[in-house]
Design a protein around this motif. Sequence first.
Motif, PDB file in Angstrom:
ATOM      1  N   ALA A  12       0.860  -1.186   0.000  1.00  0.00           N
ATOM      2  CA  ALA A  12       0.000   0.000   0.000  1.00  0.00           C
ATOM      3  C   ALA A  12       0.892   1.230   0.000  1.00  0.00           C
ATOM      4  CB  ALA A  12      -0.908  -0.013   1.215  1.00  0.00           C
ATOM      5  N   VAL A  13       0.654   2.118  -0.931  1.00  0.00           N
ATOM      6  CA  VAL A  13       1.454   3.341  -1.037  1.00  0.00           C
ATOM      7  C   VAL A  13       0.508   4.540  -1.137  1.00  0.00           C
ATOM      8  CG1 VAL A  13       3.434   2.215  -2.141  1.00  0.00           C
ATOM      9  CG2 VAL A  13       1.626   3.172  -3.556  1.00  0.00           C
ATOM     10  N   PRO A  14       0.959   5.713  -0.685  1.00  0.00           N
ATOM     11  CA  PRO A  14       0.145   6.916  -0.844  1.00  0.00           C
ATOM     12  C   PRO A  14      -0.030   7.251  -2.323  1.00  0.00           C
ATOM     13  CG  PRO A  14       2.003   7.321   0.645  1.00  0.00           C
ATOM     14  CD  PRO A  14       2.201   5.979   0.025  1.00  0.00           C
ATOM     15  N   LEU A  15      -1.076   7.963  -2.655  1.00  0.00           N
ATOM     16  CA  LEU A  15      -1.366   8.315  -4.035  1.00  0.00           C
ATOM     17  C   LEU A  15      -0.185   9.018  -4.702  1.00  0.00           C
ATOM     18  CD1 LEU A  15      -3.414   8.290  -6.302  1.00  0.00           C
ATOM     19  CD2 LEU A  15      -4.367  10.412  -5.397  1.00  0.00           C
ATOM     20  N   CYS A  16       0.529   9.839  -3.945  1.00  0.00           N
ATOM     21  CA  CYS A  16       1.673  10.560  -4.514  1.00  0.00           C
ATOM     22  C   CYS A  16       2.823   9.617  -4.876  1.00  0.00           C
ATOM     23  CB  CYS A  16       2.153  11.661  -3.577  1.00  0.00           C
ATOM     24  SG  CYS A  16       2.759  11.075  -1.981  1.00  0.00           S
ATOM     25  N   ASP A  17       2.791   8.367  -4.401  1.00  0.00           N
ATOM     26  CA  ASP A  17       3.824   7.372  -4.710  1.00  0.00           C
ATOM     27  C   ASP A  17       3.311   6.295  -5.665  1.00  0.00           C
ATOM     28  OD1 ASP A  17       5.744   8.613  -3.119  1.00  0.00           O
ATOM     29  OD2 ASP A  17       5.119   7.507  -1.330  1.00  0.00           O
ATOM     30  N   THR A  18       2.353   6.664  -6.506  1.00  0.00           N
ATOM     31  CA  THR A  18       1.773   5.701  -7.445  1.00  0.00           C
ATOM     32  C   THR A  18       2.833   5.057  -8.329  1.00  0.00           C
ATOM     33  OG1 THR A  18      -0.326   6.878  -7.448  1.00  0.00           O
ATOM     34  CG2 THR A  18       0.095   5.430  -9.308  1.00  0.00           C
TER      35      THR A  18
END
Length: 58
Positions: A12-18
């Motif tokens: 799971a990654v934050p949206l900014c780390d897509t």
Amino acid sequence: MTDDCLAGASEAVPLCDTATGYAQAFHALAVARNGPGRYAEFAQRPDLVLAIGPAAAA
């Protein structure tokens, strides 16, 4: 699942780390191609036995 279906999952990654998540999933997909379950998850710190191989399990 069908025989021609593969799945690779990222952490799971934050949206900014897509882009990072995509790269992780891509690497997991490469592993899934050769795995019996045709599914793999990316692990930042994989189990040492999995990284070294079956001989390490002993």
